[in-house]
Design an enzyme around this catalytic site. Sequence first.
Site, PDB file in Angstrom:
ATOM      1  CG  ASP A   1      -3.661 -11.790   8.689  1.00  0.00           C
ATOM      2  OD1 ASP A   1      -4.552 -11.381   7.924  1.00  0.00           O
ATOM      3  OD2 ASP A   1      -2.452 -11.599   8.469  1.00  0.00           O
TER       4      ASP A   1
ATOM      5  CE1 TYR B   1      -8.902  -7.165   1.870  1.00  0.00           C
ATOM      6  CE2 TYR B   1      -8.810  -7.601   4.222  1.00  0.00           C
ATOM      7  CZ  TYR B   1      -8.193  -7.563   2.976  1.00  0.00           C
ATOM      8  OH  TYR B   1      -6.877  -7.934   2.852  1.00  0.00           O
TER       9      TYR B   1
END
Length: 441
Positions: A170, A264
């Site tokens: 997600d 990330y």
Amino acid sequence: MKRFSITIAGGGSTFTPGIILMLLEHMDKLPIDQIKLYDNDEERQAIVAGACEILLKERAPEITFEATTDPEIAFTGIDFVMAHIRVGKYAMREKDEKIPLKYGVIGQETCGPGGIAYGMRSIGGVLEIVDYMEKYSPKAWMLNYSNPAAIVAEATRLLRPNSKILNICDMPIGIEELMASILGLSSRKEMEVKYYGLNHFGWWFDIRDKQGNDLLPALRKHVSKHGYVTADKSKQHADQSWNNTFAKAKDVQVLDPMTLPNTYLKYYFYSDYEVAHADPTYTRANEVMAGREKFVFGECKKIIENQTAEGTELHIDEHASYIVDLARAIAYNTKERMLLIVENNGSLLNFDSTAMVEVPCIVGSNGPEPLVMGEIPRFQKGLMEQQVAVEKLVVEAWHEQSYQKLWQALTLSKTVPSASVAKAILDDLMEVNQEFWPKLH
Ligand code: NAD
Ligand code: G6P
Ligand code: MN
């Protein structure tokens, strides 16, 4: 119209109530006959299940509800498994995060040594659920978002190549919601994107509206100043630490200003900064235990105590509606375009064809068809080659019970400075994971 039967694996998850509320909201798009919760922790699941049962009776009495720890009951007669298990639960997430930090290395749920340790726990749990599903409901599909998705996806590719499992994350959806807000669009669905990478390790390189107008320049301009921070706060990722992550995307984006990065990547590009700004005694696991977990379980207990969900603060996880889109794509052959984690097979022309990559796919009743994203640039290719080798080594280490390969995986991770540090972290992680990892030789 057919009504579907769904098993939520990891029934005791903090996300279960929000996802059930979301499923109720979308019943016109995906009618539901039955929801079953399955978990291997009866006590934990009982709290979530007790509340969901009351909630469903009040809001959708036509849905049959059951919670069980018996795989045969859980996986018989179903169309979909929605899987969000966390093997080792928050107690082990905390160790994944804190042990590497002791050595000055990133401590993160899915990146670096923490993600590797979590992968070694998750592979067996996810494969077990795939096997139950195939045994008791051979026609069912598993929609998996259990982490670390990159490693779990590689494990299912290698060890269950014919399984009907779709791996999805997600994070791109959350970021695309922020992009839509930056652009003043009403929904991320007004954008059509091109993206390539590995899970939690990718880049957008083309974003257009439905008329074909290029939206990337305006987004690049915003991200180069503010990262993904925007006036409309993300609901899923609302804590201050997530806001810091969205802001840090500004520094990540400078490495390749023509593209937009997954958040990330900061753990790989700015490991030193992230370690310096981490509190080794209070990590994200502590934040979530004190925040989301406490809140969800507190609300569930209140519902059980009051025997009604009236006035509950539990809310819909609208953000999770991508799971309905995915289920609909399979059920109704909608051919929706979605980012999934799939075997490369030529989508990225100059990259390992067996790598599990995250790319746009057309999803229909026979599963995903990856779209060709073409050649990837040298910078990204170099990073991805290194990271995909880490992920493949972890799966091989798990399968072959190989200490050597796991040490190689940690040594190869861009977040780890040397083989000796890798070994020290590995030995500590192995010690606390005895109950969960296969025995390594
Ligand atoms: P949680 O600990 O609250 O819930 C996980 C549940 O899984 C627990 O109740 C636990 O008992 C259960 N479980 C553990 N091992 C099991 C097994 N072998 N069989 C059945 N049940 C098992 O965790 P959470 O924070 O709610 O997160 C759940 C999962 O969803 C995690 O893997 C998390 O990383 C993942 N997640 C993924 C995404 C994504 O983008 N892919 C987004 C959010 C969360
Ligand atoms: C994003 C990622 C997930 C991850 C989650 C962690 O949504 O895509 O893979 O599990 O963040 O969030 P948390 O609030 O648990 O730190
Ligand atoms: Mn994710």
